[in-house]
Design an enzyme around this catalytic site. Structure first.
Site, short mmCIF file in Angstrom:
data_model
loop_
_atom_site.label_atom_id
_atom_site.label_comp_id
_atom_site.label_asym_id
_atom_site.label_seq_id
_atom_site.Cartn_x
_atom_site.Cartn_y
_atom_site.Cartn_z
N GLU A 86 0.86 -1.19 0.00
CA GLU A 86 0.00 0.00 0.00
C GLU A 86 0.88 1.23 0.00
O GLU A 86 1.91 1.26 0.69
CB GLU A 86 -0.88 0.01 1.24
CG GLU A 86 -1.89 -1.09 1.27
CD GLU A 86 -2.83 -0.91 2.43
OE1 GLU A 86 -3.89 -0.30 2.24
OE2 GLU A 86 -2.50 -1.35 3.54
N ASP A 141 -3.66 -6.40 11.10
CA ASP A 141 -4.46 -5.63 10.13
C ASP A 141 -4.53 -6.32 8.76
O ASP A 141 -5.56 -6.28 8.10
CB ASP A 141 -3.85 -4.23 9.99
CG ASP A 141 -4.74 -3.30 9.18
OD1 ASP A 141 -5.94 -3.23 9.49
OD2 ASP A 141 -4.24 -2.65 8.24
N HIS A 199 -6.37 -10.89 5.26
CA HIS A 199 -6.24 -10.81 3.80
C HIS A 199 -5.12 -11.70 3.23
O HIS A 199 -5.34 -12.44 2.28
CB HIS A 199 -6.00 -9.37 3.37
CG HIS A 199 -6.97 -8.39 3.94
ND1 HIS A 199 -8.30 -8.69 4.15
CD2 HIS A 199 -6.83 -7.10 4.34
CE1 HIS A 199 -8.93 -7.62 4.66
NE2 HIS A 199 -8.05 -6.66 4.79
C1 BG6 Z 1 -8.22 -3.14 5.49
C2 BG6 Z 1 -7.12 -2.67 6.39
O1 BG6 Z 1 -8.78 -4.35 5.95
O2 BG6 Z 1 -7.72 -3.34 4.17
C3 BG6 Z 1 -6.50 -1.41 5.85
O3 BG6 Z 1 -7.65 -2.45 7.69
C4 BG6 Z 1 -6.06 -1.59 4.43
O4 BG6 Z 1 -5.40 -0.99 6.66
C5 BG6 Z 1 -7.19 -2.17 3.58
O5 BG6 Z 1 -5.68 -0.33 3.92
C6 BG6 Z 1 -6.69 -2.54 2.21
O6 BG6 Z 1 -7.79 -2.87 1.40
P1 BG6 Z 1 -7.73 -2.68 -0.18
O7 BG6 Z 1 -9.00 -3.26 -0.67
O8 BG6 Z 1 -7.61 -1.20 -0.42
O9 BG6 Z 1 -6.52 -3.40 -0.65
#
Ligand code: BG6
Length: 480
Positions: A215, A234, A239
């Site tokens: 990110e 997190d 994920h």
């Molecule tokens: C969330 C986290 O679950 O997923 C965040 O708490 C993160 O910190 C986000 O930024 C990322 O999601 P995506 O869909 O933007 O990759």
């Protein structure tokens, strides 16, 4: 059957940024077969009209070009608000009465969405139970629970216990929005609707797998929450482990919630648990420079904003194939990708070809942003002796389907309304995921190895992370 969607924590960010825009888009696409009624529940004292007005502004912003006054009028006529406090039992009784009036006592599917701060998940579930709102005698009752589901194995078990004291597992939808991403579902299709990948999807052909969720953003306004969570809680516990499970699982005997989840959870059970010594050598942790100066971050915070792990799956398919997972904030760009790095050919016939793994086949599943799949392979450069060059077969969603990708929440909210839990985590799955993360978090808290490294924002994490992988004869595949 009519359907009612109740959002607890209705005045929060998630509701306006994700939930309402997703439900509205489903309405525009006519996916909500029998219409939908949305009820917001939180402490702010809105009238129905005030809440609708507020949502009109936020939905215009977050639904973007898909916003249209006429469809929004239709949709928002069925939005209501009920002020209440999760800590006040009477507020659930009056909510129940209000829902009964709206539904005119007829059977209805109800989805209760917990978009509150995590400490209210347990109390909200208990109140739903106490007030009879979980009772299924007048239609299905489902509860959707946001992440984080607990902060470790112990707390996840306690929360599961509370949830199961009110709801049966078939009523519970633990959401991980990564499972709603099209490309993640497409990984199941790539693996199990084609025959050419399966024979090579194992230790005989694959050298290693890399899963990167990078990110570009920093923690920003969420620093207070983030400082207590860090990147492991997190991003990894949910994920990244979800991506790993889908990459590594066996084919389910059918595409149905429990069959899929049985196979996924087996992967977690087969993951080798890391001893404190292994945590020291097989994990990297880092914090971006400037993190500690963010408001709401504790002085001298040792929270990791970046981590890389080397994980091993002890089963026949994956023995000896490392899975490298990494994720961080303040990195070079926003990209989520899974790289399947195939082995080198057994013999190097062409002296002009690249040697080592960098010249070997690679399958890249680009989860986001430019969603697609690329297969890298060697090609002869025309008219240049036997000179070789890496080329690729490149499938790109936008090029192929020429329409924007739907938001993950659209798919998941529709599944929750329709009663399909395939893309939601089961109780044993979240607990097994914590079992993987707990020893790492414990070792990080108790020992200095690995040290907490720092990295400059705008990089691929600490430079030591590259050296760590190079020392294992491999390289990160860094592309934006
Ligand atoms: C969330 C986290 O679950 O997923 C965040 O708490 C993160 O910190 C986000 O930024 C990322 O999601 P995506 O869909 O933007 O990759």
């Amino acid at each position: 059957m009519q359907a009612t969607f109740v959002i607890f924590g209705a005045s929060g960010d998630l509701t306006s940024r994700k939930l309402i825009p997703a439900l509205y888009k489903l309405h525009c696409k006519k996916r909500l077969k029998d219409g939908l009624r949305v009820i917001g529940f939180s402490r702010s004292p809105f009238t129905h009209e005030e809440w609708r007005k507020e949502l009109t502004a936020t939905t215009k912003k977050y639904a973007g070009e898909e916003f249209n006054d006429a469809t929004w009028e239709e949709f928002s006529a069925n939005i209501f608000y009920h002020a209440g406090d999760i800590g006040v039992p009477g507020d659930f009784d009056s909510l129940g009465k209000f829902l009964g009036e709206l539904e005119k006592g007829a059977a209805a599917t109800r989805v209760y969405y917990l978009a509150t701060a995590p400490q209210f998940y347990g109390p909200a579930v208990e109140q739903l139970g106490r007030s009879g709102l979980a009772d299924e005698s007048n239609g299905p009752r489902r509860v959707v629970i946001e992440k984080p589901f607990g902060v470790d194995l112990q707390s996840a078990k306690e929360l599961n216990k509370i949830v199961h004291s009110v709801f049966s597992e078939h009523q519970v939808y633990r959401i991980d929005h990564y499972l709603g991403k099209e490309t993640v579902q497409n990984l199941l299709v790539l693996r199990f609707a084609n025959t050419i990948f399966e024979p090579v999807w194992n230790r005989n052909y694959i050298d290693h797998v890399q899963i990167t969720v990078a990110e570009e953003v920093v923690v920003g306004k969420r620093a207070g929450y983030y400082d207590t969570a860090g990147v492991m809680r997190d991003m990894f516990q949910n994920h990244l482990l979800q991506l790993l499970m889908i990459t590594a699982m066996e084919a389910p005997f059918k595409y149905e919630a429990d069959a899929v989840r049985n196979e996924k959870v087996k992967v977690l059970h087969a993951l080798r648990s890391l001893s404190p010594e292994a945590v020291a050598t097989d994990t990297i942790r880092g914090q971006y420079q400037g993190y500690a100066d963010s408001p709401e971050v504790a002085n001298g915070s040792k929270t990791a904003t970046f981590a890389a792990l080397k994980l091993s799956i002890d089963n026949w398919r994956w023995q000896g194939v490392p899975f490298y997972l990494r994720s961080g904030k303040a990195m070079s760009c926003r990209t989520t990708q899974i790289v399947i790095q195939f082995r080198e050919p057994p013999q190097r016939l062409f002296s002009n070809g690249a040697s080592g793994l960098c010249g070997s086949n690679r399958l890249i599943i680009q989860v986001q942003p430019s969603e697609g799949i690329q297969l890298h392979f060697q090609t002869k450069v025309p008219d240049a002796g036997m000179k070789l060059r890496q080329t690729d077969l490149d499938f790109n969603y936008l090029r192929e389907f020429r329409r924007p990708m739907p938001e993950a929440y659209e798919r998941l909210l529709l599944d929750a309304l329709e009663g399909d839990a395939s893309l939601f985590a089961r109780a044993d799955e979240v607990e097994a995921a914590w079992k993987v993360c707990d020893p790492i978090l414990k070792a990080w808290a108790e020992q200095d190895a690995p040290p907490l490294l720092t990295y400059e924002p705008g990089n691929w994490g600490p430079v030591e992370c590259n050296e760590w992988l190079e020392a294992q004869g491999r390289q990160w595949f860094d592309t934006c």
